[in-house]
Every structure is written in C-alpha cells, then in structure tokens.
Design an enzyme around this catalytic site. Structure first.
Site, PDB file in Angstrom:
ATOM      1  N   TYR A 131      -2.343  -1.220   9.978  1.00 40.60           N
ATOM      2  CA  TYR A 131      -2.287  -1.303   8.516  1.00 40.60           C
ATOM      3  C   TYR A 131      -0.945  -0.779   8.015  1.00 40.60           C
ATOM      4  CZ  TYR A 131      -3.932  -0.794   3.663  1.00 40.60           C
ATOM      5  OH  TYR A 131      -4.092  -0.891   2.303  1.00 40.60           O
TER       6      TYR A 131
ATOM      7  N   SER B 119       0.852  -1.192   0.000  1.00 42.91           N
ATOM      8  CA  SER B 119       0.000   0.000   0.000  1.00 42.91           C
ATOM      9  C   SER B 119       0.885   1.237   0.000  1.00 42.91           C
ATOM     10  CB  SER B 119      -0.902   0.024   1.245  1.00 42.91           C
ATOM     11  OG  SER B 119      -1.566   1.270   1.371  1.00 42.91           O
TER      12      SER B 119
END
Length: 257
Positions: free
Chosen positions: A161, A144
């Site tokens: 995350y 990401s």
C-alpha cells in the site's frame, strides 16, 4: 463566478460502489455534475445511480475492473457514448492489502499495484485523449497519507500500500507537467484515516491503534463522512484552475506532529 459549481460537467468516479468514492459521487451530483459510476459491484452502482437520478442528475453505472484494460476501454467507450464528454476523472478505486515484504505474496503485491496504480494508469490512458480533444479536464487521484508515512506496529504494516500510493503521487506530477498545456489539471489527495469499507474491518477494529491515532492527531479523531469532499470539489472545479501537480493531505493534522 461560481468557483465550485459543476453544472454541465460530467464526472467519472472509480471505486464508486462504496466509501469515499460513493460520497464523492454524491458531492459531484449536489454541485450539478452528471456522474458515471465505475466499480466492479454493479448492484451497488445501480442503487447509487437510482439515488442520484432522484436528485435530477444523469447517473450511469458501469461495471468495470479497472485493472483490466479491456474493461476500462469498454467502460470509457460506454461513458462517451452516453455523455459524449468527460470533464472530471476521480481515480478512487483502491485496496489496502496488509503485510510486510517478508509475508506478502507476489500475488498480493501484484493485486495492490494492479488496482492502485495500473487501474489509475488505464483510466487516464483512455480518458485523457478525450480531454485533450476538448482542451479541458480535471483529474483527481486519491493517494494516501501513507505514501510518505508508515506504521511502526507490525500488525499494521502495509508495504504494498505504501509503495502503490507513493506511485500515485509520481504519476500525478508526471501527468500534470505533460498536460497543463492542454488545459488539463492533475492533482492528488492524501487522506488520513477515514471510516470506510476499507478501514472499518481493519484499522477501526485495532483498539490500540485508534487510541494512538486520536491521541496524536491534532483533530483528536478520524475523518468523518463527507470531509474529503471539499478537497475533491476544489480540485474538480474552476476554483483550482491554476493549480496542478499538487498533493493535499487531509488528515486532521496527523502528519504534522
């Protein structure tokens, strides 16, 4: 030479029941690959498999929780029994649990790491030996843009995350260096904001964030359906035969301003 052609290849896609994973499975099929669809939601996999079979490719739905080693071992065995080979592994399964270190529970932290990192490790653990045996493999790991960029707004903090997607980059370069001699390439992709099941009820509902994102992103918009597929196909095909251990950010320029 058809640099991006995948005819005769077998691709395994995790997180294939929705979003970017399902889109990637369709792209693999469109470029000639047969596809193993891996995710927890069997009903959705069955529906996608039926769709892909209608395009003339073999598609195998495999229900699997990638964080469970027994599930992964059984899934890879079933895929090998059916296709007798794995040429491409796209590790797309992931979750984005919101919260900072002060509010995240240990269980939420573990869930993020289990799916985003442990699941990727387990899939590679059981697929790589088959790739090494045939001396060919293309592994694509979905990281990401948030592996290196974070959100300042407290409502959008996602510390687990951030950490898990940074770990994906580390795993990618480690594997790339280890398996290049086996003709296996390992690369990662850092998507920016794309509309998906993961984001439609979170970031896309945060009006202030969306306005900020559109303002700051040179492309002035989030990624559209299918716009990640070109990078996935590049890393999955002979077009990237001499590329390994690399990380490409696909974010419309958000990370450069």
């Amino acid at each position: 030479m058809d640099l991006f052609g995948l005819k005769g290849r077998v691709a395994v896609v995790t997180g294939a029941s929705s979003g970017l994973g399902a889109d990637a499975a369709r792209a693999y099929a469109a470029y000639g690959a047969d596809v193993a669809l891996v995710a927890r939601r069997k009903e959705r996999l069955e529906s996608l498999a039926e769709e892909l079979r209608g395009e003339g490719v073999k598609a195998l739905p495999v229900a699997c929780d990638v964080s469970r080693e027994d599930d992964v071992r059984a899934a890879v065995e079933r895929i090998m029994d059916y296709f007798e080979r794995v040429d491409i592994l796209l590790n797309d399964a992931g979750v984005a649990v919101p919260g900072g270190v002060e509010t995240l529970t240990a269980e939420e932290w573990d869930r993020s790491m289990d799916i985003n990192v442990r699941g990727m490790f387990l899939m590679c653990k059981y697929v790589v030996p088959h790739m090494r045996e045939r001396r060919y493999g293309k592994i694509v790991n979905i990281s990401s843009v948030n592996a290196t960029l974070a959100d300042k707004v407290p409502e959008l903090w996602r510390h687990a995350y951030n950490a898990s997607k940074a770990a994906v980059k580390g795993l990618t370069v480690g594997m790339a260096a280890s398996y290049a001699a086996d003709n296996i390439t390992v690369n990662s992709i850092g998507p920016g904001l794309f509309e998906s099941e993961m984001t439609e009820n979170t970031l896309f509902r945060h009006e202030a964030f969306m306005q900020m994102y559109d303002t700051l992103t040179p492309a002035s918009r989030p990624g559209a359906k299918g716009e990640l597929n070109g990078t996935i196909l590049y890393f999955s095909s002979q077009a990237s035969s001499y590329v390994t251990g690399q990380h490409i950010i696909v974010d419309g320029g958000f990370s450069i301003v």
